[in-house]
Enzyme design. Structure first.
Site, short mmCIF file in Angstrom:
data_model
loop_
_atom_site.label_atom_id
_atom_site.label_comp_id
_atom_site.label_asym_id
_atom_site.label_seq_id
_atom_site.Cartn_x
_atom_site.Cartn_y
_atom_site.Cartn_z
N TYR A 137 0.81 -1.22 0.00
CA TYR A 137 0.00 0.00 0.00
C TYR A 137 0.84 1.27 0.00
CZ TYR A 137 -3.93 -3.04 0.79
OH TYR A 137 -4.87 -4.01 0.64
N LYS A 187 2.27 -15.67 4.64
CA LYS A 187 2.43 -16.67 3.58
C LYS A 187 3.92 -16.93 3.50
CE LYS A 187 0.77 -19.05 0.04
NZ LYS A 187 -0.25 -20.11 0.11
N ASP A 220 -4.07 -18.48 3.31
CA ASP A 220 -5.12 -19.25 2.62
C ASP A 220 -5.80 -20.21 3.59
OD1 ASP A 220 -2.57 -20.36 2.65
OD2 ASP A 220 -2.66 -21.13 0.59
N ASP A 244 -6.34 -6.60 4.94
CA ASP A 244 -7.45 -5.98 4.20
C ASP A 244 -8.44 -7.05 3.76
OD1 ASP A 244 -9.06 -4.33 2.72
OD2 ASP A 244 -7.53 -3.73 1.29
N ASP A 248 -12.37 -8.28 5.47
CA ASP A 248 -13.63 -8.32 4.72
C ASP A 248 -14.28 -9.69 4.88
OD1 ASP A 248 -13.42 -5.72 3.87
OD2 ASP A 248 -13.79 -6.18 1.75
#
Ligand code: NAI
Ligand code: MG
Length: 341
Positions: A137, A187, A220, A244, A248
């Protein structure tokens, strides 16, 4: 302490709050949030700032340095949502939301959730701590030969030891006030450079908190657990991009985006923190009093907590526990009546 030994209320003025209603349903849900926190009796002095896509379209201002400097003098910022369909993507996100996060050093994004595993009935409360100032970002990268078949685009992910460590430390400190468990989500098997930095920072901070249990999930796998086994979580800490997306998902598995609250915190308190619902400006339902204001109301409760008004914050959360239906204003009125009733 008074001479009679009683504690006196701390002598302080009203909390000075900057209000950015923003676009679409933003002003609608913010008005209800303000109505509710005023009903708690907490002393607030509010100032409205006219910012968002509509302002940009009117006179070109997204967030000037002068406005930012003024915002920085407040105790907290309460934001609805910003963004309109007729403003190109990125203008408001980068120019307003990310500019505030970076300039005010809002390095923690904190989002509480109540997930229910399939077949379960009792929601399980957990919280995601998202690093809020780094990762992809930051805007590192560039484009070559744009618009040609030979176009190249790179988007770097910036990870500093300081940035990762302060987010991780905040997560452990928060866990100490809760169920004393922190899960790192990353990850590391593929993102070996940034993942390694995060993992070492996590292990070093964990060593300072021997009472706190730890776990690690690949992002994941975490998506599966969010849906199937949220009970494994207390506090999750993760980077900006994973956070982020995961938040959600957290919103979707815990009652929907209309309930998801969020705090953008500067825990060092070198300036104001910013509180906003996780959802956007929802242009599809704007102006129809169809928006659920609960996410905005719960975000305002997080603001009360951060201002030291935890008793009022708890009361607002308790008032939001039972389901409530109706128009935007009816929902706000119902929450107010539960508070004062
Ligand atoms: P959105 O969250 O605004 O809407 C997604 C869907 O959820 C829509 O169908 C909407 O009607 C529904 N929804 C959202 N909040 C709701 C609420 N409180 N009650 C009932 N339904 C609700 O996301 P979308 O459509 O991707 O973005 C719309 C605009 O908002 C864009 O300009 C986007 O850039 C901006 N945005 C701003 C954010 C912010 O201010 N922090 C965050 C996300 C998006
Ligand atoms: Mg998002």
């Amino acid at each position: 302490m008074t001479q009679s030994g009683q504690h006196t209320a701390p002598q302080r003025g009203a909390h000075r709050i900057a209000i950015i209603g923003g676009d679409g349903i933003g002003p609608e849900v913010t008005a209800e949030a303000l109505k509710v926190i005023r009903a708690t009796g907490v002393d607030l002095e509010t100032t409205e700032f006219d910012l968002g896509g509509h302002r940009y379209l009117r006179d070109g201002e997204v967030l000037s340095d002068a406005t930012l400097a003024e915002l920085a003098t407040y105790d907290a910022i309460l934001l609805g949502a910003v963004g309109t369909p007729d403003v190109p993507p990125g203008v408001i996100e980068r120019g307003l939301l990310l500019k505030m996060r970076f300039s005010l050093d809002l390095y923690i994004n904190q989002r509480p959730f109540a997930g229910t595993a399939p077949g379960g009935t009792v929601p399980h409360e957990f919280v995601v701590i998202r690093e809020n100032t780094e990762g992809p970002y930051v805007g590192e990268g560039g484009v070559l030969r744009k618009g040609t078949p030979f176009e190249v685009a790179t988007q770097g992910s910036v990870n500093t030891r300081m940035g990762a460590e302060r987010a991780i430390r905040y997560a452990f400190e928060l866990a100490m006030t809760r169920r004393k468990h922190v899960t790192l989500v990353h990850k590391t098997n593929v993102l070996t450079f940034s993942g390694d930095l995060w993992e070492r920072a996590f292990n070093d901070v964990a060593a300072e908190f021997p009472e706190v249990g730890t776990a690690y999930n690949h992002v994941d796998a975490a998506c599966i657990y969010f849906v199937q086994d949220p009970h494994r979580y207390d506090v999750i800490v993760t980077d900006n991009l994973f956070g982020d997306i995961l938040t959600d998902l957290g919103g979707a598995v815990s009652g929907g985006i209309g309930l998801a609250s969020s705090a953008n915190l500067n825990p060092a308190r070198t300036g104001p923190s910013m509180f906003e619902p996780s959802h956007g400006s929802a242009p599809d339902i704007a102006g129809k009093s169809l928006a659920n204001p609960i996410a905005a109301i719960l975000s305002a409760a997080l603001m009360l907590d951060f201002l030291g008004e935890t008793e009022a914050g708890d009361r607002v959360r308790a008032a939001c526990e039972e389901p409530v239906t109706g128009s935007t204003t009816q929902i706000g009125d119902t929450i107010v009546s539960r508070l004062v009733g």
